[in-house]
Design an enzyme around this catalytic site. Structure first.
Site, mmCIF file in Angstrom:
data_model
loop_
_atom_site.group_PDB
_atom_site.id
_atom_site.type_symbol
_atom_site.label_atom_id
_atom_site.label_comp_id
_atom_site.label_asym_id
_atom_site.label_seq_id
_atom_site.Cartn_x
_atom_site.Cartn_y
_atom_site.Cartn_z
ATOM 1 N N HIS A 186 0.816 -1.225 0.000
ATOM 2 C CA HIS A 186 0.000 0.000 0.000
ATOM 3 C C HIS A 186 0.850 1.276 0.000
ATOM 4 O O HIS A 186 0.704 2.124 -0.882
ATOM 5 C CB HIS A 186 -0.966 -0.051 1.194
ATOM 6 N N GLU A 216 3.349 10.908 -1.200
ATOM 7 C CA GLU A 216 2.096 11.534 -1.624
ATOM 8 C C GLU A 216 1.879 12.864 -0.896
ATOM 9 O O GLU A 216 1.622 13.881 -1.527
ATOM 10 C CB GLU A 216 0.926 10.571 -1.383
#
Ligand code: ZN
Length: 388
Positions: A186, A216
């Protein structure tokens, strides 16, 4: 025999190879019901060779179909979230608990995807039924990435063994020309370090496509730097074992050997030039999801830095939880707005087409004289823009 020829004038004309032509054209011939591409390239040449063609304008691009290299089809029933990244993860967890993440949601996503004309996709899969559905579909190709979420290092061996067993069953359901099985840990902080290393080695040894969300949000950088911040608070006891290395998230993946498996790195927004050098040296690629990055306050993807270092860039829409649609053309239009003069339209179209195929391990299609015009995608101009 009646011949009908149309010259389609576009801001970008791209046949899937070479340099995209700015302010170019495609010429399509319709003869006895068979539509063929005659030409794609320079507009003056098209006008000189087919002076009597009908002319269509108001087109952004002509190209092979663009690719959606990162999506979560099983989140297609999630209400759209806008706000900081940690809040988004909270919303995903709450949505998952509602039971609305699974096969029916993924089927909604497949319907939405088909409406955009995309049939090449990189999808993150968290449900076995969704995996088998994707592998059985005859109208799709690309990669179905099985997601692993296991932050506790004590679980690393058991999770690894269970994942390998699953991947073997999934691989047995692959069909020629259909979706391939891939693997996606993930994020660097939601899969423990020993498990990340083992999964990456396994993927490389078995030629499994690997994808991972990384760099991110600014919170992710803070977690690696200090061990604290919004993500540490969000994950609570799940990160009790977390030891910050002081490295960047991308350098951390390099240290663990994950970059050696040449993964596609999703988002990769919070990076510096040294990170981009590491990515380039490893031969890894990145997937750009500008609308999701804007919705989750993640910052601007440094597209000019990736271009300077020759890193392959693809586009993905991310899920309907953080993006208004699964339309990769809209993603490219958003990128044009976000990057302004730092990116050119031709490079963005090439990324959405060739970049997407390359990231998913597929050969990009080429449009040349005689190609079936069904393989030509005509991208409309975004609302409010005129000309070609
Ligand atoms: Zn994602």
């Amino acid at each position: 025999m009646s011949l009908k020829r149309v010259r389609i004038d576009a801001q970008v004309a791209y046949g899937g190879f070479g340099t995209p032509v700015e302010h170019g054209s495609a010429v399509v011939q319709d003869a006895a019901g068979s539509r063929r591409v005659l030409f794609i390239g320079d507009r003056d040449e098209a006008a000189a060779r087919w002076p009597d063609a009908d002319v269509k304008t108001g087109v952004f691009a002509v190209s092979p179909p663009p690719v959606n290299a990162h999506v979560h089809l099983d989140l297609s029933r999630m209400p759209p979230y806008r706000g900081p990244y940690a809040g988004f993860i909270r919303a995903v967890v709450a949505h998952q608990r509602s039971g609305e993440r699974g096969l029916p949601a993924a089927q909604d996503g497949l319907t939405a995807l088909a409406k955009t004309g995309a049939s090449v996709v990189g999808d993150v899969v968290t449900d076995e039924a969704v995996m088998f559905e994707l592998l059985a579909r005859e109208d799709l190709t690309g990669v179905a990435y099985w997601e692993v979420f296991a932050p506790d290092p004590a679980e690393a061996d058991a999770t690894f063994d269970a994942t390998v067993e699953r991947l073997r069953r999934f691989k047995a359901a692959e069909r020629p020309g259909g979706m391939r099985v891939g693997l996606t840990p993930h994020t660097p902080h939601t899969v423990s370090a020993p498990l990340l290393s083992k999964l990456a080695r396994f993927a490389a040894a078995n030629e499994l496509p690997l994808q991972i969300h990384v760099a991110e949000s600014p919170d992710e950088t803070e977690l690696h730097q200090s061990g604290g911040g919004a993500l540490r608070e969000l994950m609570g006891p799940m990160l009790d074992h977390w030891t910050p290395t002081g490295m960047s998230p991308v350098a951390y993946l390099g240290e663990l050997g994950v970059l050696d498996a040449r993964p596609s790195l999703v988002h990769a927004v919070q990076v510096d030039e040294e990170d981009v050098r590491l990515i380039a040296r490893a031969g890894a690629s990145v997937v750009h999801c500008p609308r999701s990055n804007t919705a989750l306050d993640c910052g601007r993807f440094p597209i000019e830095l990736y271009a300077r270092h020759g890193v392959d860039v693809a586009f993905g829409t991310d899920s309907l939880g953080s993006s208004p649609s699964l339309d990769v053309q809209a993603e490219v239009h958003a990128a044009l707005a976000v990057h302004g003069a730092r990116a050119n339209a031709g490079a963005l179209v090439r990324a959405a087409v060739k970049g997407g195929y390359r990231v998913l391990g597929l050969t990009p299609p080429r449009l040349t004289r005689g190609s079936d015009a069904a393989g030509l995608t005509v991208w409309p101009q975004p609302a409010g823009v005129s000309g070609g």
